[in-house]
Design an enzyme around this catalytic site. Structure first.
Site, PDB file in Angstrom:
ATOM      1  N   LYS A 284      -9.389 -17.105  -6.770  1.00 62.49           N
ATOM      2  CA  LYS A 284     -10.217 -16.182  -5.993  1.00 62.49           C
ATOM      3  C   LYS A 284     -11.499 -16.949  -5.706  1.00 62.49           C
ATOM      4  O   LYS A 284     -12.282 -17.222  -6.614  1.00 62.49           O
ATOM      5  CB  LYS A 284     -10.507 -14.924  -6.815  1.00 62.49           C
ATOM      6  CG  LYS A 284     -11.511 -13.965  -6.173  1.00 62.49           C
ATOM      7  CD  LYS A 284     -11.629 -12.686  -7.010  1.00 62.49           C
ATOM      8  CE  LYS A 284     -12.658 -11.717  -6.439  1.00 62.49           C
ATOM      9  NZ  LYS A 284     -12.720 -10.456  -7.208  1.00 62.49           N
TER      10      LYS A 284
ATOM     11  N   GLU B 123      -5.506   1.494  -9.444  1.00 61.74           N
ATOM     12  CA  GLU B 123      -6.964   1.545  -9.315  1.00 61.74           C
ATOM     13  C   GLU B 123      -7.405   2.617  -8.316  1.00 61.74           C
ATOM     14  O   GLU B 123      -8.373   3.332  -8.564  1.00 61.74           O
ATOM     15  CB  GLU B 123      -7.488   0.171  -8.882  1.00 61.74           C
ATOM     16  CG  GLU B 123      -8.978   0.166  -8.602  1.00 61.74           C
ATOM     17  CD  GLU B 123      -9.514  -1.201  -8.194  1.00 61.74           C
ATOM     18  OE1 GLU B 123      -8.718  -2.164  -8.076  1.00 61.74           O
ATOM     19  OE2 GLU B 123     -10.734  -1.308  -7.992  1.00 61.74           O
TER      20      GLU B 123
ATOM     21  N   ARG C 208     -15.704  -5.362   7.412  1.00 60.27           N
ATOM     22  CA  ARG C 208     -15.083  -6.152   6.345  1.00 60.27           C
ATOM     23  C   ARG C 208     -13.595  -6.387   6.610  1.00 60.27           C
ATOM     24  O   ARG C 208     -13.036  -7.395   6.187  1.00 60.27           O
ATOM     25  CB  ARG C 208     -15.286  -5.433   5.013  1.00 60.27           C
ATOM     26  CG  ARG C 208     -14.778  -6.234   3.845  1.00 60.27           C
ATOM     27  CD  ARG C 208     -15.177  -5.578   2.560  1.00 60.27           C
ATOM     28  NE  ARG C 208     -14.053  -5.511   1.646  1.00 60.27           N
ATOM     29  CZ  ARG C 208     -14.041  -4.803   0.535  1.00 60.27           C
ATOM     30  NH1 ARG C 208     -15.090  -4.076   0.194  1.00 60.27           N
ATOM     31  NH2 ARG C 208     -12.988  -4.812  -0.250  1.00 60.27           N
TER      32      ARG C 208
ATOM     33  N   ASP D 147      -8.591  -3.128   0.831  1.00 64.26           N
ATOM     34  CA  ASP D 147      -8.485  -3.330  -0.612  1.00 64.26           C
ATOM     35  C   ASP D 147      -7.588  -2.312  -1.300  1.00 64.26           C
ATOM     36  O   ASP D 147      -8.094  -1.408  -1.959  1.00 64.26           O
ATOM     37  CB  ASP D 147      -9.908  -3.274  -1.217  1.00 64.26           C
ATOM     38  CG  ASP D 147      -9.948  -3.847  -2.626  1.00 64.26           C
ATOM     39  OD1 ASP D 147      -8.888  -4.213  -3.137  1.00 64.26           O
ATOM     40  OD2 ASP D 147     -11.056  -3.920  -3.197  1.00 64.26           O
TER      41      ASP D 147
ATOM     42  N   GLU E  48     -16.627 -11.694  -3.613  1.00 63.46           N
ATOM     43  CA  GLU E  48     -17.278 -10.848  -4.616  1.00 63.46           C
ATOM     44  C   GLU E  48     -18.057 -11.678  -5.639  1.00 63.46           C
ATOM     45  O   GLU E  48     -17.940 -11.455  -6.833  1.00 63.46           O
ATOM     46  CB  GLU E  48     -16.244  -9.973  -5.332  1.00 63.46           C
ATOM     47  CG  GLU E  48     -15.537  -9.004  -4.416  1.00 63.46           C
ATOM     48  CD  GLU E  48     -14.620  -8.025  -5.124  1.00 63.46           C
ATOM     49  OE1 GLU E  48     -13.977  -8.417  -6.104  1.00 63.46           O
ATOM     50  OE2 GLU E  48     -14.546  -6.862  -4.668  1.00 63.46           O
TER      51      GLU E  48
ATOM     52  N   ARG F 268      -9.348  -3.143 -14.208  1.00 52.46           N
ATOM     53  CA  ARG F 268      -8.506  -2.164 -13.519  1.00 52.46           C
ATOM     54  C   ARG F 268      -7.218  -1.875 -14.282  1.00 52.46           C
ATOM     55  O   ARG F 268      -6.172  -1.586 -13.682  1.00 52.46           O
ATOM     56  CB  ARG F 268      -8.179  -2.608 -12.092  1.00 52.46           C
ATOM     57  CG  ARG F 268      -9.360  -3.090 -11.282  1.00 52.46           C
ATOM     58  CD  ARG F 268     -10.513  -2.131 -11.309  1.00 52.46           C
ATOM     59  NE  ARG F 268     -11.668  -2.622 -10.563  1.00 52.46           N
ATOM     60  CZ  ARG F 268     -12.835  -1.998 -10.541  1.00 52.46           C
ATOM     61  NH1 ARG F 268     -13.028  -0.894 -11.240  1.00 52.46           N
ATOM     62  NH2 ARG F 268     -13.829  -2.483  -9.844  1.00 52.46           N
TER      63      ARG F 268
ATOM     64  N   LYS G 276      -3.436  -9.483   0.539  1.00 53.89           N
ATOM     65  CA  LYS G 276      -3.202  -8.087   0.137  1.00 53.89           C
ATOM     66  C   LYS G 276      -2.477  -7.344   1.259  1.00 53.89           C
ATOM     67  O   LYS G 276      -2.581  -7.722   2.423  1.00 53.89           O
ATOM     68  CB  LYS G 276      -4.527  -7.395  -0.185  1.00 53.89           C
ATOM     69  CG  LYS G 276      -5.178  -7.878  -1.483  1.00 53.89           C
ATOM     70  CD  LYS G 276      -6.394  -7.044  -1.886  1.00 53.89           C
ATOM     71  CE  LYS G 276      -6.998  -7.594  -3.183  1.00 53.89           C
ATOM     72  NZ  LYS G 276      -8.172  -6.829  -3.660  1.00 53.89           N
TER      73      LYS G 276
ATOM     74  N   ASN H 134     -10.938 -12.881 -11.592  1.00 54.25           N
ATOM     75  CA  ASN H 134     -12.350 -13.171 -11.875  1.00 54.25           C
ATOM     76  C   ASN H 134     -12.318 -13.977 -13.176  1.00 54.25           C
ATOM     77  O   ASN H 134     -12.464 -13.430 -14.265  1.00 54.25           O
ATOM     78  CB  ASN H 134     -13.149 -11.878 -12.026  1.00 54.25           C
ATOM     79  CG  ASN H 134     -13.128 -11.076 -10.734  1.00 54.25           C
ATOM     80  OD1 ASN H 134     -13.343 -11.629  -9.652  1.00 54.25           O
ATOM     81  ND2 ASN H 134     -12.846  -9.792 -10.820  1.00 54.25           N
TER      82      ASN H 134
ATOM     83  N   HIS I 199     -11.486   4.120   1.037  1.00 53.94           N
ATOM     84  CA  HIS I 199     -12.613   3.662   0.225  1.00 53.94           C
ATOM     85  C   HIS I 199     -13.667   4.736   0.013  1.00 53.94           C
ATOM     86  O   HIS I 199     -14.872   4.467   0.113  1.00 53.94           O
ATOM     87  CB  HIS I 199     -13.258   2.422   0.849  1.00 53.94           C
ATOM     88  CG  HIS I 199     -13.568   1.366  -0.192  1.00 53.94           C
ATOM     89  ND1 HIS I 199     -14.367   1.626  -1.280  1.00 53.94           N
ATOM     90  CD2 HIS I 199     -13.168   0.076  -0.307  1.00 53.94           C
ATOM     91  CE1 HIS I 199     -14.451   0.539  -2.015  1.00 53.94           C
ATOM     92  NE2 HIS I 199     -13.722  -0.418  -1.463  1.00 53.94           N
TER      93      HIS I 199
ATOM     94  N   TRP J 117     -19.822  -1.772   0.306  1.00 54.34           N
ATOM     95  CA  TRP J 117     -19.352  -1.215  -0.962  1.00 54.34           C
ATOM     96  C   TRP J 117     -19.455   0.310  -0.953  1.00 54.34           C
ATOM     97  O   TRP J 117     -19.020   0.978  -1.887  1.00 54.34           O
ATOM     98  CB  TRP J 117     -20.190  -1.762  -2.146  1.00 54.34           C
ATOM     99  CG  TRP J 117     -19.836  -3.167  -2.529  1.00 54.34           C
ATOM    100  CD1 TRP J 117     -18.747  -3.873  -2.113  1.00 54.34           C
ATOM    101  CD2 TRP J 117     -20.571  -4.029  -3.397  1.00 54.34           C
ATOM    102  NE1 TRP J 117     -18.756  -5.134  -2.671  1.00 54.34           N
ATOM    103  CE2 TRP J 117     -19.875  -5.263  -3.468  1.00 54.34           C
ATOM    104  CE3 TRP J 117     -21.757  -3.894  -4.131  1.00 54.34           C
ATOM    105  CZ2 TRP J 117     -20.303  -6.335  -4.227  1.00 54.34           C
ATOM    106  CZ3 TRP J 117     -22.192  -4.962  -4.897  1.00 54.34           C
ATOM    107  CH2 TRP J 117     -21.471  -6.175  -4.939  1.00 54.34           C
TER     108      TRP J 117
HETATM  109  C1  BDP Z   1     -10.822  -4.872  -6.163  1.00 50.75           C
HETATM  110  C2  BDP Z   1     -11.136  -4.555  -7.592  1.00 50.75           C
HETATM  111  C3  BDP Z   1     -11.805  -5.700  -8.301  1.00 50.75           C
HETATM  112  C4  BDP Z   1     -10.987  -6.965  -8.103  1.00 50.75           C
HETATM  113  C5  BDP Z   1     -10.782  -7.201  -6.628  1.00 50.75           C
HETATM  114  C6  BDP Z   1      -9.891  -8.407  -6.345  1.00 50.75           C
HETATM  115  O1  BDP Z   1     -11.984  -3.426  -7.643  1.00 50.75           O
HETATM  116  O2  BDP Z   1     -11.920  -5.380  -9.666  1.00 50.75           O
HETATM  117  O3  BDP Z   1     -11.628  -8.059  -8.694  1.00 50.75           O
HETATM  118  O4  BDP Z   1     -10.141  -6.080  -6.065  1.00 50.75           O
HETATM  119  O5  BDP Z   1      -8.775  -8.199  -5.895  1.00 50.75           O
HETATM  120  O6  BDP Z   1      -9.999  -3.870  -5.649  1.00 50.75           O
HETATM  121  O7  BDP Z   1     -10.302  -9.535  -6.552  1.00 50.75           O
END
Ligand code: BDP
Length: 720
Positions: free
Chosen positions: A304, A410, A353, A382, A308, A185, A377, A227, A538, A560
């Site tokens: 994290k 993003e 979600r 998101d 995901e 991102r 967040k 990640n 989204h 998604w």
């Molecule tokens: C999402 C992004 C993804 C991130 C995720 C996160 O698309 O790439 O890994 O957040 O915050 O918005 O872990």
């Protein structure tokens, strides 16, 4: 002939001097251009021609050096050191300011703590002196940047009385940077960490990065992607991390690492990463001890987990508290912390979600170690252009909580859209959770005012890369800047911060400031309007999130897909999160729940976030929902055109390089805003089955055209 060659030389010199002045944005808000107000400049000069600044430590040397650059640039003087009695500016810790101590009001030293400072104009035996003092060298460094800002924004120094200190402990940038130097991102080039050349080569960019952070009070940096790649914990990388930590230390910045929960398996060869397993605990303890062997003031971990596809304690039937506390135990003796993310959603798609984080964390309130902080967040989904505040704020009062915001755009047009994010952050910070009665704002919760023993903080997902101007868009720098200012003091206003930033980054000319500040403050709403008005969310295109994709319905899991979020059909549109729907509203305090649940009070901005309504639903404006939605898409795109017009008028105030850069980016933004508008209006029209009101220009293409557009290689899809 002779005259002509002289003319040519003069011309060449002129061209070269223009180049020398080229503004490529690298200097950010630390440009230190000459003060333009002549009277003020001569006052500054006479006051600042003699300075007392004993700078013994590395940190003080950094501050002294910055002051030197600033004074030379802004008023053209060199730092002349002298005694306290003769100085117009005294910069030293409280124990070193001698007789000037008497001007420090009782209790102030306790109030400013380890990072705060005092800047006060005093009568120093007959002449005015500015005293800049603090308990620590770090306080002096922060105070020096504040002092320089006063000059940059052309403020009078004759009656200063500033007492400032951070309202949160951990003010951290999260880099989603991979060891490959791609940035998840990231829209401003590659990662600024040149892992290959580290530890041997310290790029001056690292120091300029640290200066910029220190100038706004940021005191931590997570170097790698949430990640996480386990490579970062290997000795080969730890020496590189150490080199960065050493470079950042004088600027008061600690380094942190994102870690993968399954590292004991992947790196350590263990059979499990179960947080209650003795071998796993030992593996982490040994790893932590090893890291502190390299970096004695290492900050800690960002995690994290169970989100995901990332592994986490739940993979082993354990809770978030089990996982976070195990790491917290390993870090505790070294005073490190764990930032444990609440952005969790696993493979079992829930009914909504938006509810998952609250459901997973609420039961563990009070169960986390004191060095664990839950990173939440701003909204429950998101980082969307607009979300209501996350229901976890105020819901876990016995747990340390930090706010996570996304500086990288993003979901806000990457680095081609001008979006000043402070209004978005402030919307969350000012939101009243009512969890402890009226005025339980998110800001208050973040500052832990009701539970001062909790650690506090704010994290911003960085928008920094190798682009010469750091952030891709000259105005995206304002998002880095405002994050620092708001993490230091969440009570500051978006307008005041924009004012300072514009003055430091462009000019102090009030005509420019007034108009551009208004555009900045409006810019986020513009983007909401042409992307996701009335609480839509989204509906970006799949994966890359570039451009509109409200039709996306074929991704691996329901949540998604865009259609999961807007739920448009011929009857209406919106996500019913009231008690008749997912009841996500049940996670908020009764006051908040009622406010959003009741259609008479729910603001238009959040309407379709919480309600599914008929296309002919009558809005406050008298328009139907369909007409209102179309209206927002059109005014959104029009507002970009307006911004272009304002920018064109402001040309005389801006250097040609940045003027042209912003002009071109605005043209791209306008095109993309139109595409968003037309694609969304045409798509939703297939459900509303109503005409686009005749007053609006018709979309240039049909829906199939927009659906078939492909944008390969859009930036930001990093390779881990
Ligand atoms: C999402 C992004 C993804 C991130 C995720 C996160 O698309 O790439 O890994 O957040 O915050 O918005 O872990």
């Amino acid at each position: 002939m002779k005259v002509r060659s002289i003319a040519l030389i003069v011309l060449i010199i002129l061209v070269i001097s223009q180049f020398a002045k080229a503004e490529n944005g690298y200097d950010l808000w630390l440009r230190y251009k000459p003060v333009t107000n002549a009277i003020l400049k001569s006052r500054y000069r006479s006051m600042l021609d003699h300075v007392f600044f004993p700078a013994e430590s590395d940190r003080l040397k950094v501050a002294e050096n910055e002051l030197g650059i600033g004074l030379a640039g802004m008023i053209g003087t060199k730092l002349q050191e002298t005694t306290i009695a003769q100085s117009g500016l005294v910069i030293a810790t409280i124990d070193k300011i001698g007789q000037l101590k008497k001007f420090i009001p009782a209790g102030t030293s306790e109030k400013i703590g380890a990072e705060g400072y005092i800047i006060k104009t005093v009568n120093n035996a007959g002449h005015l002196t500015v005293v800049l003092t603090a308990n620590s060298d770090l306080g002096i460094l922060y105070g020096t940047f504040h002092f320089l800002r006063l000059l940059q924004t052309e403020k009078s120094l004759t009656a200063l009385s500033i007492i400032d200190y951070p309202k949160t402990n951990y003010r951290v940038l999260d880099h989603w940077d991979n060891p490959t130097r791609t940035v998840e991102r990231g829209y401003a080039g590659f990662s600024i960490w040149n892992w290959h050349k580290l530890p041997g080569y310290i790029d001056t960019r690292y120091l300029d990065y640290a200066r910029a952070n220190a100038s706004v009070g940021i005191n931590g940096t997570v170097l790698n992607n949430v990640n996480a790649n386990t490579q970062m914990l290997t000795p080969a990388y730890l020496v590189k991390v150490k080199a960065l930590a050493d470079a950042f230390r004088p600027y008061g910045i600690k380094v942190y690492l994102s870690v993968k929960f399954s590292s004991p398996v992947e790196l350590g060869g263990l059979k499990t990463a179960d947080p209650l397993n003795a071998d796993v605990k030992k593996w982490w303890q040994d790893k932590v001890d090893e890291i502190y062997g390299y970096i004695p003031d290492f900050g800690g971990f960002l995690v994290k987990a169970n989100s995901e596809g990332q592994p986490g304690p739940q993979t082993y039937g354990r809770s978030h508290a089990d996982g976070a506390n195990m790491l917290g135990d390993a870090l505790a003796a070294h005073h490190g912390i764990v930032m444990w993310r609440a952005f969790v959603y696993d493979d079992k798609v829930p009914d909504d979600r938006a509810k998952q984080a609250y459901n997973e964390f609420k039961p563990f309130d009070g169960k986390f170690n004191s060095n664990v902080i839950i990173q939440v967040k701003n909204g429950p989904i998101d980082f969307q252009p607009r979300e209501p505040f996350h229901p976890l704020f105020g819901a876990i009062p016995n747990t340390a909580v930090m706010l996570e915001v996304q500086l990288t755009q993003e979901y806000l047009g990457f680095s081609t859209h001008l979006v000043y994010e402070a209004p978005l952050f402030k919307e969350c910070l000012n939101a009243d959770t009512y969890t402890k009665g009226k005025n339980s704002t998110v800001a208050r919760i973040l500052e832990a005012k009701d539970n001062p023993k909790l650690i506090t903080g704010m994290a911003g997902v960085a928008n920094i890369g190798t682009d010469v101007n750091w952030c891709g868009h000259p105005f995206a720098q304002a998002n880095w800047y405002c994050f620092g200012r708001l993490s230091w003091n969440p009570e500051e206003t978006a307008a005041d911060i924009a004012d300072d930033w514009l003055r430091m980054t462009f000019t102090n000319d009030n005509a420019f400031i007034k108009q551009m500040k208004a555009e900045m403050l409006q810019s986020r709403e513009n983007t909401v309007n042409y992307m996701t008005p009335l609480g839509l969310h989204h509906i970006m295109s799949a994966n890359g999130h570039y451009g509109p994709g409200p039709w996306v319905d074929n991704l691996g899991r329901a949540d998604w897909n865009a259609v999961y979020y807007h739920k448009a059909d011929t009857a209406g549109i919106g996500f019913d999160r009231t008690h008749t729907g997912s009841n996500a509203l049940g996670q908020y305090s009764p006051e908040v729940r009622n406010y959003f649940e009741n259609l008479n009070t729910c603001p238009d901005e959040y309407l379709l976030w919480f309600h599914h309504l008929a296309w002919n639903y009558k809005m406050r404006s008298g328009k139907t929902l369909w007409e209102e939605m179309v209206h927002h898409y059109y005014i959104g795109a029009d507002s970009v055109k307006h911004m272009q017009q304002v920018w064109n008028l402001l040309q005389p105030y801006v250097d040609p390089e940045r003027f042209n850069e912003v002009k071109q980016l605005m043209a791209i933004q306008y095109e993309e805003a139109i595409r968003w508008r037309d694609a969304c209006v045409l798509y939703f029209q297939t459900f509303s089955r109503q005409a686009i009101p005749a007053a609006y220009p018709k979309p240039e293409h049909d829906l199939a055209y927009y659906r078939n557009l492909r944008f390969p290689n859009t930036p930001g899809q990093g390779v881990n």
